[in-house]
Design a protein around this motif. Structure first.
Motif, PDB file in Angstrom:
ATOM      1  N   SER A 123      -5.790  -2.064   6.437  1.00 25.56           N
ATOM      2  CA  SER A 123      -4.395  -2.371   6.110  1.00 25.56           C
ATOM      3  C   SER A 123      -3.862  -1.439   5.023  1.00 25.56           C
ATOM      4  O   SER A 123      -2.673  -1.282   4.868  1.00 25.56           O
ATOM      5  N   VAL A 124      -4.775  -0.799   4.302  1.00 23.32           N
ATOM      6  CA  VAL A 124      -4.337   0.065   3.204  1.00 23.32           C
ATOM      7  C   VAL A 124      -3.828   1.412   3.717  1.00 23.32           C
ATOM      8  O   VAL A 124      -2.806   1.913   3.290  1.00 23.32           O
ATOM      9  N   CYS A 125      -4.572   2.017   4.672  1.00 21.93           N
ATOM     10  CA  CYS A 125      -4.177   3.368   5.100  1.00 21.93           C
ATOM     11  C   CYS A 125      -3.893   3.485   6.590  1.00 21.93           C
ATOM     12  O   CYS A 125      -3.407   4.516   7.040  1.00 21.93           O
ATOM     13  N   GLY A 126      -4.231   2.456   7.366  1.00 21.73           N
ATOM     14  CA  GLY A 126      -3.930   2.527   8.791  1.00 21.73           C
ATOM     15  C   GLY A 126      -5.075   3.033   9.664  1.00 21.73           C
ATOM     16  O   GLY A 126      -4.971   3.036  10.886  1.00 21.73           O
ATOM     17  N   GLN A 148     -10.377  -5.411   3.344  1.00 23.38           N
ATOM     18  CA  GLN A 148      -8.970  -5.016   3.565  1.00 23.38           C
ATOM     19  C   GLN A 148      -8.670  -4.778   5.038  1.00 23.38           C
ATOM     20  O   GLN A 148      -7.548  -4.427   5.400  1.00 23.38           O
ATOM     21  N   TRP A 183      -7.128   4.933  -4.868  1.00 18.95           N
ATOM     22  CA  TRP A 183      -7.182   3.521  -4.518  1.00 18.95           C
ATOM     23  C   TRP A 183      -8.521   2.849  -4.842  1.00 18.95           C
ATOM     24  O   TRP A 183      -8.553   1.823  -5.537  1.00 18.95           O
ATOM     25  N   PRO A 184      -9.659   3.368  -4.333  1.00 12.98           N
ATOM     26  CA  PRO A 184     -10.913   2.634  -4.531  1.00 12.98           C
ATOM     27  C   PRO A 184     -11.299   2.489  -5.999  1.00 12.98           C
ATOM     28  O   PRO A 184     -11.903   1.479  -6.380  1.00 12.98           O
ATOM     29  N   GLU A 195      -9.154  -0.364  -7.359  1.00 14.45           N
ATOM     30  CA  GLU A 195      -9.600  -1.645  -6.798  1.00 14.45           C
ATOM     31  C   GLU A 195     -10.826  -2.148  -7.566  1.00 14.45           C
ATOM     32  O   GLU A 195     -10.893  -3.297  -7.995  1.00 14.45           O
ATOM     33  N   THR A 234       0.827  -1.203   0.000  1.00 12.57           N
ATOM     34  CA  THR A 234       0.000   0.000   0.000  1.00 12.57           C
ATOM     35  C   THR A 234       0.865   1.258   0.000  1.00 12.57           C
ATOM     36  O   THR A 234       1.595   1.514   0.965  1.00 12.57           O
ATOM     37  N   GLN A 246      -8.309  -2.546  11.863  1.00 10.16           N
ATOM     38  CA  GLN A 246      -7.496  -1.550  11.173  1.00 10.16           C
ATOM     39  C   GLN A 246      -7.522  -1.762   9.663  1.00 10.16           C
ATOM     40  O   GLN A 246      -7.441  -2.901   9.187  1.00 10.16           O
ATOM     41  N   PRO A 254     -13.470   4.948   5.601  1.00  5.93           N
ATOM     42  CA  PRO A 254     -13.819   6.357   5.460  1.00  5.93           C
ATOM     43  C   PRO A 254     -12.629   7.245   5.114  1.00  5.93           C
ATOM     44  O   PRO A 254     -12.802   8.376   4.675  1.00  5.93           O
ATOM     45  N   CYS A 275      -9.569   6.054   3.147  1.00  7.00           N
ATOM     46  CA  CYS A 275      -8.954   5.820   1.833  1.00  7.00           C
ATOM     47  C   CYS A 275      -9.896   5.159   0.838  1.00  7.00           C
ATOM     48  O   CYS A 275      -9.567   5.063  -0.341  1.00  7.00           O
ATOM     49  N   GLY A 276     -11.061   4.681   1.300  1.00  8.19           N
ATOM     50  CA  GLY A 276     -12.012   4.094   0.353  1.00  8.19           C
ATOM     51  C   GLY A 276     -11.772   2.624   0.062  1.00  8.19           C
ATOM     52  O   GLY A 276     -12.449   2.046  -0.776  1.00  8.19           O
ATOM     53  N   ALA A 277     -10.817   1.991   0.743  1.00 11.88           N
ATOM     54  CA  ALA A 277     -10.566   0.561   0.506  1.00 11.88           C
ATOM     55  C   ALA A 277     -11.777  -0.249   0.994  1.00 11.88           C
ATOM     56  O   ALA A 277     -12.492   0.163   1.897  1.00 11.88           O
ATOM     57  N   ILE A 298      -0.252   4.181   0.201  1.00 15.47           N
ATOM     58  CA  ILE A 298      -0.880   5.202   1.056  1.00 15.47           C
ATOM     59  C   ILE A 298      -0.134   5.337   2.388  1.00 15.47           C
ATOM     60  O   ILE A 298      -0.109   6.391   2.996  1.00 15.47           O
ATOM     61  N   ARG A 299       0.494   4.245   2.814  1.00 16.64           N
ATOM     62  CA  ARG A 299       1.199   4.305   4.100  1.00 16.64           C
ATOM     63  C   ARG A 299       2.693   4.623   3.961  1.00 16.64           C
ATOM     64  O   ARG A 299       3.425   4.570   4.945  1.00 16.64           O
ATOM     65  N   GLU A 350      -8.168  -5.695   9.054  1.00 17.11           N
ATOM     66  CA  GLU A 350      -7.737  -6.792   9.903  1.00 17.11           C
ATOM     67  C   GLU A 350      -7.827  -6.352  11.364  1.00 17.11           C
ATOM     68  O   GLU A 350      -7.861  -5.159  11.665  1.00 17.11           O
TER      69      GLU A 350
END
Lengths: 402, 52
Positions: free
Chosen positions: B7-10, B48, A286-287, A290, A41, B5, B40, B42-44, A43-44, B50
């Motif tokens: 996993s994409v943005c934390g 995603q 990202w979305p 995806e 990712t 959490q 809310p 990053c939109g993943a 983003i992080r 965990e």
């Protein structure tokens, strides 16, 4: 047995592979990429350069994930050409893969504006985990960084470096921060808050030359000022990776053109992610990638799915601060508005009205009511009777829904 | 109730707070959030997430 080849292992390519496998248990799936890390990712990455998370947390799929699904990943192999007649792809390593269905998901790269000296050691962009590793290593010895470009991604990266104790100076061509999301008072408040965090700003400033003999020593601005720094991070947006698509003659505007099934103009070649342009829109989020990966994967495996676009989120986090910005933010102050500003708590809330209808908002530092406000904007709701109460403390936003 | 959490943005979903801006009331356990809910920040997608 159908052979699938996916070029690119970002979110679009990886999601496509996952969806193909769900529909086709037998087919051969190969993902090929020039990157040397499994799906991660980006983003992080700002947290990674701040040394707050390690690579292990950023890599989203471990080798087992691929093994369980019988998906083969070829890392570190840039694709150089595609022979459509033979249905073969070639890499610099001499590898050849054959396909029946091909997905181009090559993503995008950082745009580097033409500034003299950008090739000096100490100048970086942040896009890939490799970029982040290089930045993280170099930053270990750095004291001052100049950020060229004051967009959300740049500020996030700068904030990562600041948390490591590095002084961050932002040089932005536009006279205010986040010009698309913020008006002048909102941007000033954000700037002041960031200055309190330790950022410095040169707004409305044009970069002319990155100075330094062996490596970066500073930046010369067009007005003659010289800012000293040991590191420069350029954050000036992204551009789709179109080389391969153009080489095989695909039609390209800003990105590769695709239809709602995410087919390109060539048979059996699909496109998803940052390199495509769908109904005139380049997303780069990202979305969207995806969802596109999912649709492309389903169609490649013989299914029937349509991509009809992704709603761009109006909600952002800027250096940890919530910001919702939507519709007409009336940056040039022509429309009726209601504003709530709390300079001590760094809160700025603005609602824009046109003939009693809510047409836009900026909610900074306090996004309460965001959902109802966004609904009202979307539905062009007339709020004439409520307009003087909307930003009063304790307003029940459910009243906007009735 | 457990926190989850992205996993994409934390981003961390805290069931005590829910995600009222996106129609998830406070005190909603992660498992009870609709499948079409997205992160809310990053939109993943929901899968995603965990356990934090």
């Amino acid at each position: 047995m159908r052979r699938y080849v996916i070029i690119g292992n970002g979110v679009a390519g990886t999601t496509a592979a996952e969806n193909i496998r769900e529909m086709d248990k037998e087919g051969k799936i190969d993902i090929i990429t020039d990157e040397s890390t499994l799906f991660y990712t980006r983003i992080r990455l700002p947290e990674y350069i701040a040394a707050e998370v390690e690579e292990e947390r950023i890599v989203l799929h471990k080798p087992e994930w691929y093994r369980e699904r019988n998906i083969v990943v070829h890392l570190g192999k840039p694709v150089t050409d595609i022979d459509q007649a033979k249905r073969e792809i070639y890499t610099t390593e001499g590898t050849t893969l054959n396909y029946d269905r091909l997905l181009l998901a090559t993503g995008s790269h950082s745009f580097v504006p033409p500034i003299r000296g950008v090739d000096k050691p100490g100048v970086f962009t942040l896009r890939t985990i490799k970029d982040a590793q290089d930045i993280r290593d170099y930053a270990a010895e750095a004291k001052r960084v100049i950020l060229i470009g004051g967009g959300v991604l740049g500020l996030e990266a700068g904030n990562g470096l600041r948390r490591r104790g590095i002084e961050v100076t932002v040089v932005e061509f536009f006279p205010r921060l986040l010009p698309r999301q913020m008006d002048v008072p909102g941007a000033e408040l954000l700037q002041r808050q960031m200055e309190e965090m330790g950022f410095s700003f040169h707004l409305g400033a044009k970069s002319q030359e990155i100075r330094g003999t062996q490596r970066v020593e500073g930046l010369l601005l067009e007005d003659g000022q010289i800012l000293s720094a040991d590191m420069v991070l350029i954050s000036a947006g992204v551009r789709p990776n179109l080389d391969l698509a153009q080489k095989i003659g695909l039609e390209v505007d800003r990105g590769v053109l695709v239809n709602d099934r995410l087919e390109t103009q060539f048979p059996d070649i699909y496109g998803a992610g940052d390199l495509i342009q769908h109904r005139g829109i380049f997303y780069g989020i990202w979305p969207a990638s995806e969802k596109q990966g999912q649709v492309a994967g389903i169609n490649m495996a013989g299914g029937d799915a349509l991509y009809e676009g992704t709603v761009m989120s109006n909600r952002l986090k800027v250096v940890g601060i919530d910001l919702v910005s939507a519709g007409d933010i009336d940056a040039d102050e022509k429309l009726e508005k209601r504003v709530q500003k709390d300079e001590q708590r760094f809160i700025y809330r603005k609602l824009v009205l046109k003939d009693g209808i809510l047409v836009g908002c900026i909610l900074f530092g306090d996004i309460s009511g965001a959902r109802e406000i966004l609904h009202a904007i979307e539905n062009k709701k007339n709020v004439q009777a409520l307009k003087d109460d909307l930003l009063v403390k304790g307003f029940d936003f459910k009243r906007l829904e009735s | 109730m457990e926190q989850w959490q992205c996993s994409v943005c934390g981003y961390i979903y805290d069931p005590a707070k829910g995600d009222p801006d996106n129609g998830v009331d406070p005190a909603t356990p992660f498992e009870k959030i609709p499948d079409d809910w997205v992160c809310p920040v990053c939109g993943a997608s929901k899968d995603q997430f965990e356990k934090a």
